[in-house]
Design an enzyme around this catalytic site. Sequence first.
Site, mmCIF file in Angstrom:
data_model
loop_
_atom_site.group_PDB
_atom_site.id
_atom_site.type_symbol
_atom_site.label_atom_id
_atom_site.label_comp_id
_atom_site.label_asym_id
_atom_site.label_seq_id
_atom_site.Cartn_x
_atom_site.Cartn_y
_atom_site.Cartn_z
ATOM 1 N N SER A 15 33.649 33.637 60.517
ATOM 2 C CA SER A 15 33.782 33.055 62.059
ATOM 3 C C SER A 15 33.530 31.508 62.075
ATOM 4 C CB SER A 15 33.207 33.948 62.826
ATOM 5 O OG SER A 15 31.821 34.162 62.526
ATOM 6 N N ILE A 19 40.022 31.928 65.238
ATOM 7 C CA ILE A 19 39.696 32.832 66.229
ATOM 8 C C ILE A 19 38.573 33.232 66.180
ATOM 9 C CG2 ILE A 19 40.402 35.212 66.657
ATOM 10 C CD1 ILE A 19 43.297 34.581 65.259
ATOM 11 N N GLY A 20 37.570 33.534 65.033
ATOM 12 C CA GLY A 20 36.167 34.116 65.001
ATOM 13 C C GLY A 20 35.215 32.975 65.593
ATOM 14 N N SER A 141 47.332 41.663 62.173
ATOM 15 C CA SER A 141 48.254 40.528 62.262
ATOM 16 C C SER A 141 49.682 40.955 62.342
ATOM 17 C CB SER A 141 48.589 39.917 60.860
ATOM 18 O OG SER A 141 49.671 39.038 60.814
ATOM 19 N N TYR A 154 49.399 40.758 52.008
ATOM 20 C CA TYR A 154 48.466 40.584 53.119
ATOM 21 C C TYR A 154 48.769 41.516 54.063
ATOM 22 C CZ TYR A 154 47.088 37.896 57.540
ATOM 23 O OH TYR A 154 46.771 37.706 58.920
HETATM 24 N N1 LIG Z 1 45.934 32.323 62.440
HETATM 25 C C1 LIG Z 1 46.716 33.039 62.391
HETATM 26 O O1 LIG Z 1 47.922 32.459 62.693
HETATM 27 C C2 LIG Z 1 46.736 34.471 62.515
HETATM 28 C C3 LIG Z 1 47.669 35.280 62.609
HETATM 29 C C4 LIG Z 1 47.556 36.718 62.619
HETATM 30 C C5 LIG Z 1 46.495 37.229 62.078
HETATM 31 N N2 LIG Z 1 45.266 36.392 61.899
HETATM 32 C C6 LIG Z 1 43.985 37.109 61.655
HETATM 33 O O2 LIG Z 1 43.180 36.447 62.193
HETATM 34 C C7 LIG Z 1 41.600 36.318 61.445
HETATM 35 C C8 LIG Z 1 41.116 35.250 61.843
HETATM 36 O O3 LIG Z 1 41.812 34.176 61.328
HETATM 37 P P1 LIG Z 1 42.009 32.399 61.409
HETATM 38 O O4 LIG Z 1 43.443 31.852 61.161
HETATM 39 O O5 LIG Z 1 41.327 32.115 62.814
HETATM 40 O O6 LIG Z 1 41.056 32.367 60.396
HETATM 41 P P2 LIG Z 1 40.627 30.799 59.688
HETATM 42 O O7 LIG Z 1 40.432 29.615 60.742
HETATM 43 O O8 LIG Z 1 41.559 30.682 58.469
HETATM 44 O O9 LIG Z 1 39.235 30.965 59.333
HETATM 45 C C9 LIG Z 1 38.875 31.937 58.040
HETATM 46 C C10 LIG Z 1 37.344 32.114 58.141
HETATM 47 O O10 LIG Z 1 37.238 33.285 57.012
HETATM 48 C C11 LIG Z 1 36.383 32.848 56.250
HETATM 49 N N3 LIG Z 1 36.336 33.324 55.016
HETATM 50 C C12 LIG Z 1 37.238 33.233 54.160
HETATM 51 N N4 LIG Z 1 36.965 33.978 53.127
HETATM 52 C C13 LIG Z 1 35.913 34.456 53.197
HETATM 53 C C14 LIG Z 1 35.006 35.406 52.486
HETATM 54 N N5 LIG Z 1 35.650 35.800 51.120
HETATM 55 N N6 LIG Z 1 33.924 35.725 52.893
HETATM 56 C C15 LIG Z 1 33.657 35.364 53.923
HETATM 57 N N7 LIG Z 1 34.109 34.699 54.994
HETATM 58 C C16 LIG Z 1 35.589 34.291 54.432
HETATM 59 C C17 LIG Z 1 35.904 31.423 56.505
HETATM 60 O O11 LIG Z 1 34.751 30.665 56.394
HETATM 61 P P3 LIG Z 1 34.287 29.809 55.119
HETATM 62 O O12 LIG Z 1 35.372 28.674 55.223
HETATM 63 O O13 LIG Z 1 33.261 29.012 56.151
HETATM 64 O O14 LIG Z 1 33.752 30.320 54.194
HETATM 65 C C18 LIG Z 1 36.486 31.060 58.019
HETATM 66 O O15 LIG Z 1 35.409 31.154 58.839
HETATM 67 C C19 LIG Z 1 42.160 36.780 60.011
HETATM 68 O O16 LIG Z 1 42.057 38.089 59.857
HETATM 69 C C20 LIG Z 1 43.590 36.532 59.721
HETATM 70 O O17 LIG Z 1 44.224 37.424 58.929
HETATM 71 C C21 LIG Z 1 45.590 35.044 61.824
#
Ligand SMILES: NC(=O)c1ccc[n+]([C@@H]2O[C@H](COP(=O)([O-])OP(=O)(O)OC[C@H]3O[C@@H](n4cnc5c(N)ncnc54)[C@H](OP(=O)(O)O)[C@@H]3O)[C@@H](O)[C@H]2O)c1
Length: 264
Positions: A15, A19-20, A141, A154
């Site tokens: 987070s 989104i987080g 997703s 994924y």
């Molecule tokens: N964005 C989209 O279009 C989309 C669409 C559908 C679903 N989702 C889902 O929504 C959720 C959030 O996506 P987002 O796009 O908002 O994420 P994001 O901006 O890419 O952020 C990823 C987060 O995950 C952390 N992270 C990555 N690998 C990790 C690990 N091994 N251990 C602990 N933390 C880890 C990162 O932290 P650090 O970099 O600080 O380590 C960062 O806080 C995910 O489950 C994603 O699959 C996203």
Amino acid sequence: MDFKLKGKKAFISGSTSGIGLETARILLNEGMTVYVNGRSEKTVKKAVEYLKNEIKGSDVKGIVADFLKQAQVKNLLNSLKDVDILINNVGVYSSTSFFNTPKKTWYDQFQVNVMSGVILTKHFLEGMIARNWGRVIFISSECVYLAPTDLISYSSTKAALHSLSRGIAQLSKGSNVTSNVVVPGSTLSDGAKNYLEIKSKLENVTKNQVEKNFFKDERKTSLTQRFASTSEVAATIAYLCSHHSSSSNGSVVRVDGGSSLGTF
Ligand SMILES: NC(=O)c1ccc[n+]([C@@H]2O[C@H](COP(=O)([O-])OP(=O)(O)OC[C@H]3O[C@@H](n4cnc5c(N)ncnc54)[C@H](OP(=O)(O)O)[C@@H]3O)[C@@H](O)[C@H]2O)c1
């Protein structure tokens, strides 16, 4: 609308951005204690500072833990014994052909996307049931339904979360604990912003045009034909955290701009 979350405690995996991070901001605004998480001291500290600055006096804490590193996960579990709300948000992907996706990528994505939710839920669920209140939320997703050929690993991890959440909901039977899935579509997180930036420079077109092309070519089924904002998705997550969602358990809520085809 009063979400009645004041004084409650939440942990949101992955987070420090996207989104987080936006979900953390909304929950802190409701007067909750929120634990944010990421892999490095630097990103976690930056997220905590950002949130403290956004919501003065808020009770936000950071926990560094990489879900690929067992010792760090153990430390996380030792340092946090209970929460009222668990948001299994962390999710990683890589765009590769099925034939070229190494076994390690499959294992790593299952470890981070699925096993983090298994381990965290196992740790916090009994406490929630004993206190007779809790929320477990899994972030899935649109790829569960679309299964793009470059995102098969994924998509498979995200599909697993649906059964996991439903099973946990069944374990919560008769209590005020719920487990639900949120299904975001393409969302304007940092990754999507970078994609628009890079493609617009490469193709010498505006970011708006890149977005239009992406939905015309890659997400044809989207009804909104645009990226959702992180706050659109986070608002739905926050609603599911709230008392107002108390009758939704074992459910799947889509925030995908209508991209996942089908009536059901
Ligand atoms: N964005 C989209 O279009 C989309 C669409 C559908 C679903 N989702 C889902 O929504 C959720 C959030 O996506 P987002 O796009 O908002 O994420 P994001 O901006 O890419 O952020 C990823 C987060 O995950 C952390 N992270 C990555 N690998 C990790 C690990 N091994 N251990 C602990 N933390 C880890 C990162 O932290 P650090 O970099 O600080 O380590 C960062 O806080 C995910 O489950 C994603 O699959 C996203």
